[in-house]
Write an enzyme that holds these catalytic residues in place. Structure first.
Site, PDB file in Angstrom:
ATOM      1  N   SER A 257      10.968 -12.332 -16.780  1.00  0.00           N
ATOM      2  CA  SER A 257      11.952 -12.638 -15.901  1.00  0.00           C
ATOM      3  C   SER A 257      13.179 -12.962 -16.071  1.00  0.00           C
ATOM      4  O   SER A 257      13.201 -14.048 -17.268  1.00  0.00           O
ATOM      5  CB  SER A 257      10.825 -13.696 -14.813  1.00  0.00           C
ATOM      6  OG  SER A 257      11.381 -14.992 -15.553  1.00  0.00           O
ATOM      7  N   LYS A 258      13.622 -13.353 -15.133  1.00  0.00           N
ATOM      8  CA  LYS A 258      15.092 -13.514 -15.861  1.00  0.00           C
ATOM      9  C   LYS A 258      15.333 -15.401 -15.616  1.00  0.00           C
ATOM     10  O   LYS A 258      16.334 -15.500 -16.195  1.00  0.00           O
ATOM     11  CB  LYS A 258      16.363 -13.110 -14.683  1.00  0.00           C
ATOM     12  CG  LYS A 258      15.590 -13.430 -13.305  1.00  0.00           C
ATOM     13  CD  LYS A 258      16.622 -12.644 -11.677  1.00  0.00           C
ATOM     14  CE  LYS A 258      16.517 -12.562 -11.067  1.00  0.00           C
ATOM     15  NZ  LYS A 258      17.376 -11.318 -10.042  1.00  0.00           N
TER      16      LYS A 258
END
Ligand code: GLU
Length: 485
Positions: A257-258
């Protein structure tokens, strides 16, 4: 001759093109191209609140850059279009009504207040959360009249759960049956009050009408698949084959995930990652090519491609490995190839950073180009020293406290995409309340975010870097400051 193999990717245009979309696209593309089939791109934009402007275009560009061209899609058309769900609304409504007529779905008139109360009660009684089936009891003719008269309603799937029924599908990658007890499955909303379908209805109707033979998607959709199986059965349609790709993981096994890694294909391209390295890397993560070499292209993957050779373990997205592969590919370019790559990268990076390029331009010096200012956007680890944080005016505890509080405050933006102004306001609150003076607070944040005491304008940089990576950088800085002896 074309085969019956038809696969698709169905991204929702909700932000920057995600590396996971490329991963899914790669395996779909490979199945289609290894079997003379077709690869489709469908835009799933029925949740309009989550769609962001420019995202669809950005997805097209990123996939084309990687060479993952589609045979049918919203921008090129095809025999089963339109390929953008928001242009297919009457189709979903008509299909939802078919299910109501067959008795496999029903009108539900429950208000938000009733649903909220129901949920509260379920929570208090520690019962499974989900719709309690209240509107199932309404006589269908009566319900039809109420809906026809304009009473707000949704349409729900009637999940059979009276006799301990189960729903099973075979997963082509795991090579086994996956079974759910229907008790675990909610009476899913199919059509919302505003007439828009939910993902489940639109996805199944489209996969059927677009003659999809294999649904290859990320494993996070596994819990949705039994609902889809029920829908196929309710419509009386043949089912596609299902194949769920293991999720890409960070080194700590959490889903990529970012918050932990860059995940935007635009970021990779602007940072100088090559398409060959990205494809090779994604292929390596999920596929055993059967050859001893780690280097392979899409064409190598097409040779003898089969779904059961896709790995079932969760691949770790190892950025260091990608960097090494990337360097190998760059060294392998001809000089002309290298120049072309440089041109493409600089051009793309400058456009990617366009909101801040006029600031870069002001600082441009011969010999330094613009990299000296923009490198920090593409670094995953910043290099600072203790002296960057701890100065005559600051001490370790103040810096740690200020940064920790700020990480929390930025995180609190939640789903909002903060602008430069939002960051400015957020930081101003801390300069007003933190133990540090305003200048030192700003300096501390600047070093945490950009890795340097001199940088492009801070708030604009933060907006470009994005909320999640800002929080990640600030947390890294807190850990660094904590480790200073
Ligand atoms: N719209 C879903 C997504 O954003 C599609 C999932 C699927 O492939 O069924 O990934």
């Amino acid at each position: 001759m074309a085969s019956n193999i038809r696969v698709r990717i169905a991204p929702s245009p909700t932000g920057e093109p995600h590396v996971g979309t490329a991963y899914t696209a790669l395996f779909n593309y490979c199945l289609a191209h290894s079997a003379n089939g077709k690869f489709l791109l469908r835009i799933e934009d029925t949740d309009q609140t989550r769609c962001t402007p420019g995202s669809e275009e950005s997805i097209f560009k990123a996939l084309r850059w990687l060479g993952l061209e589609w045979d049918e899609g919203p921008d090129i058309g095809g025999p089963f279009g339109p390929y953008r769900q928001s242009e297919r609304l009457p189709i979903y409504k008509e299909h939802a009504m078919q299910l109501v007529e067959k008795g496999s779905a029903y009108f539900c008139f429950c208000t938000q207040e009733r649903l909220a109360k129901m949920q509260e009660k379920q929570k208090a009684e520690k019962k499974n959360l989900g719709y309690d089936g209240c509107c199932r009891l309404i006589d269908p003719t009566e319900a039809g009249k109420r809906a026809h008269a304009g009473e707000p309603h949704v349409i729900r799937l009637k999940v059979e759960k009276s006799n301990n029924e189960t729903t099973t599908f075979f997963d082509e990658i795991r090579q086994k049956d996956v079974t759910y007890n229907n008790i675990e499955i909610d009476d899913q909303i199919l059509l919302k009050t505003d007439g828009f379908p939910t993902y489940h209805l639109a996805n199944v109707v489209d996969d059927h009408l677009m003659r999809i033979s294999h649904v290859i998607r990320a494993e996070e959709w596994i819990p949705s698949t039994p609902k889809h199986v029920m829908l196929y059965k309710a419509f009386g349609w043949d089912m596609p084959k299902f194949a769920h790709l293991s999720l890409l993981r960070n080194a700590d096994k959490s889903k990529v995930s970012k918050r932990k890694n860059p995940v935007s294909l635009n970021w990779f391209r602007a940072a100088g990652y090559t398409k060959e390295a990205i494809i090779n890397f994604l292929g390596l993560l999920g596929y055993s090519s059967g050859s001893a070499s780690e280097r392979f292209t899409i064409s190598d993957m097409l040779n003898g491609f089969s779904l059961d050779r896709i790995s079932t373990s969760s691949p770790v997205f190892d950025l260091e490995k990608l960097k090494t592969l990337n360097e190998e590919y760059i060294r392998g370019y001809s000089l002309d190839g290298y120049i072309q790559y440089m041109k493409d990268t600089i051009d793309f990076a400058a456009r990617h950073l366009s909101p801040i390029m006029s600031e870069v331009q002001k600082r441009h010096k011969i010999g330094l180009g613009f990299n000296v200012w923009t490198d920090m956007f593409f670094k995953t680890e910043l290099e600072y020293t203790a002296n960057d944080f701890i100065t005559k005016e600051t001490n370790k505890k103040q810096v740690e406290d200020t940064l920790s509080a700020l990480a929390k405050a930025i995180d609190a933006f939640g789903k909002k995409i903060p602008t430069a102004q939002d960051f400015e306001e957020c930081i101003r609150i801390y300069t007003d309340t933190s133990g540090l003076d305003a200048r030192s607070t700003l300096m501390t944040v600047r070093v945490a975010i950009t890795g340097s005491q001199t940088s492009l304008p801070l708030y604009e940089s933060m907006a470009l870097i994005g909320k999640d990576r800002c929080v990640q950088r600030i947390k890294q800085a807190v850990a660094y400051v904590r480790s200073i002896r």
